[in-house]
Design a protein around this motif. Sequence first.
Motif, PDB file in Angstrom:
ATOM      1  N   LEU A  95      75.061 -96.079  45.449  1.00  0.00           N
ATOM      2  CA  LEU A  95      75.870 -94.864  45.440  1.00  0.00           C
ATOM      3  C   LEU A  95      75.522 -94.006  46.652  1.00  0.00           C
ATOM      4  O   LEU A  95      74.352 -93.796  46.955  1.00  0.00           O
ATOM      5  CB  LEU A  95      75.647 -94.067  44.154  1.00  0.00           C
ATOM      6  CG  LEU A  95      76.159 -94.697  42.854  1.00  0.00           C
ATOM      7  CD1 LEU A  95      75.731 -93.865  41.657  1.00  0.00           C
ATOM      8  CD2 LEU A  95      77.690 -94.832  42.881  1.00  0.00           C
ATOM      9  N   LYS A  96      76.543 -93.498  47.323  1.00  0.00           N
ATOM     10  CA  LYS A  96      76.367 -92.683  48.514  1.00  0.00           C
ATOM     11  C   LYS A  96      76.629 -91.208  48.202  1.00  0.00           C
ATOM     12  O   LYS A  96      77.273 -90.874  47.199  1.00  0.00           O
ATOM     13  CB  LYS A  96      77.321 -93.142  49.619  1.00  0.00           C
ATOM     14  CG  LYS A  96      77.286 -94.641  49.895  1.00  0.00           C
ATOM     15  CD  LYS A  96      75.904 -95.121  50.308  1.00  0.00           C
ATOM     16  CE  LYS A  96      75.912 -96.621  50.619  1.00  0.00           C
ATOM     17  NZ  LYS A  96      74.547 -97.124  50.905  1.00  0.00           N
ATOM     18  N   LEU A  97      76.135 -90.316  49.072  1.00  0.00           N
ATOM     19  CA  LEU A  97      76.409 -88.890  48.899  1.00  0.00           C
ATOM     20  C   LEU A  97      77.917 -88.650  48.867  1.00  0.00           C
ATOM     21  O   LEU A  97      78.670 -89.212  49.657  1.00  0.00           O
ATOM     22  CB  LEU A  97      75.793 -88.080  50.041  1.00  0.00           C
ATOM     23  CG  LEU A  97      74.279 -87.915  50.066  1.00  0.00           C
ATOM     24  CD1 LEU A  97      73.885 -86.947  51.168  1.00  0.00           C
ATOM     25  CD2 LEU A  97      73.733 -87.440  48.729  1.00  0.00           C
ATOM     26  N   MET A  98      78.336 -87.831  47.916  1.00  0.00           N
ATOM     27  CA  MET A  98      79.717 -87.409  47.710  1.00  0.00           C
ATOM     28  C   MET A  98      80.592 -88.481  47.077  1.00  0.00           C
ATOM     29  O   MET A  98      81.791 -88.278  46.916  1.00  0.00           O
ATOM     30  CB  MET A  98      80.353 -86.890  48.999  1.00  0.00           C
ATOM     31  CG  MET A  98      79.556 -85.794  49.689  1.00  0.00           C
ATOM     32  SD  MET A  98      79.028 -84.426  48.591  1.00  0.00           S
ATOM     33  CE  MET A  98      80.596 -83.679  48.170  1.00  0.00           C
ATOM     34  N   ASP A  99      80.009 -89.629  46.678  1.00  0.00           N
ATOM     35  CA  ASP A  99      80.755 -90.577  45.859  1.00  0.00           C
ATOM     36  C   ASP A  99      81.105 -89.914  44.534  1.00  0.00           C
ATOM     37  O   ASP A  99      80.336 -89.098  44.006  1.00  0.00           O
ATOM     38  CB  ASP A  99      79.923 -91.832  45.575  1.00  0.00           C
ATOM     39  CG  ASP A  99      79.945 -92.833  46.702  1.00  0.00           C
ATOM     40  OD1 ASP A  99      80.665 -92.598  47.704  1.00  0.00           O
ATOM     41  OD2 ASP A  99      79.244 -93.860  46.593  1.00  0.00           O
ATOM     42  N   VAL A 100      82.238 -90.282  43.981  1.00  0.00           N
ATOM     43  CA  VAL A 100      82.683 -89.749  42.700  1.00  0.00           C
ATOM     44  C   VAL A 100      82.648 -90.871  41.668  1.00  0.00           C
ATOM     45  O   VAL A 100      83.020 -92.020  41.970  1.00  0.00           O
ATOM     46  CB  VAL A 100      84.105 -89.171  42.807  1.00  0.00           C
ATOM     47  CG1 VAL A 100      84.547 -88.575  41.468  1.00  0.00           C
ATOM     48  CG2 VAL A 100      84.167 -88.116  43.895  1.00  0.00           C
ATOM     49  N   LEU A 101      82.223 -90.544  40.459  1.00  0.00           N
ATOM     50  CA  LEU A 101      82.169 -91.532  39.388  1.00  0.00           C
ATOM     51  C   LEU A 101      82.500 -90.878  38.059  1.00  0.00           C
ATOM     52  O   LEU A 101      82.435 -89.643  37.926  1.00  0.00           O
ATOM     53  CB  LEU A 101      80.793 -92.197  39.345  1.00  0.00           C
ATOM     54  CG  LEU A 101      79.580 -91.280  39.115  1.00  0.00           C
ATOM     55  CD1 LEU A 101      79.231 -91.165  37.626  1.00  0.00           C
ATOM     56  CD2 LEU A 101      78.368 -91.789  39.886  1.00  0.00           C
TER      57      LEU A 101
END
Length: 205
Positions: A95-101
């Motif tokens: 998961l990367k910064l600013m990924d949405v889940l």
Amino acid sequence: MGRFLTAQTLPSKLILTDDPLRLKMLAAHHMDNVRPLFENHGMAGYTGTYRGQALAAIACGFGEAAAMRCASEAYALGTRTFLYIGECTALSPYLKLMDVLTAAGGNKHLQKKAQTAAKQKNIPLPTERVYTNDTYRSDKTAPNGYIAVDFATAGFYRAVTSLGGEALSVLTVSENAATGEQAENCVRQSRFHEAALLAFEILAL
């Protein structure tokens, strides 16, 4: 103990968030016909519309207990569908910064709507197991099998589901414990537009 929410009634659809500055972003960028709903005990809320749908947005404060209490009171005032917009710490470089889940365990009907909205807006939206820990700012660990940690989702789901409502948590990665990356505080408060857009689109479907 008195109620936190001072409204007489609420729309059937509600977006909860923790940060009051994030609430102002939601109202300014995504809602039409905005009207102040209340301001009480550090909490605040607005009513308005999105693509013709009546809804409310409330900043409930930080932590699992605050989200649970706000959801329970909102249900008593007429809300039945709840979207929570928050942040999480990733525990894997996946998961990367600013990924949405979306957090696993939410309402299946809302999960399907979330995937539909994500495809329409071309926003990647995995569903992940998220561990809830009120002290996650200082304790960024979770049992095996969890890929992120936040401080509200489990209680939020538990409170809404026990009452018979629909709940879904839409989270943005603001920190990654595996890589040491962190988003700036101003980003945490004023961004999250992809998560917000998805939440409003889900409620409009």
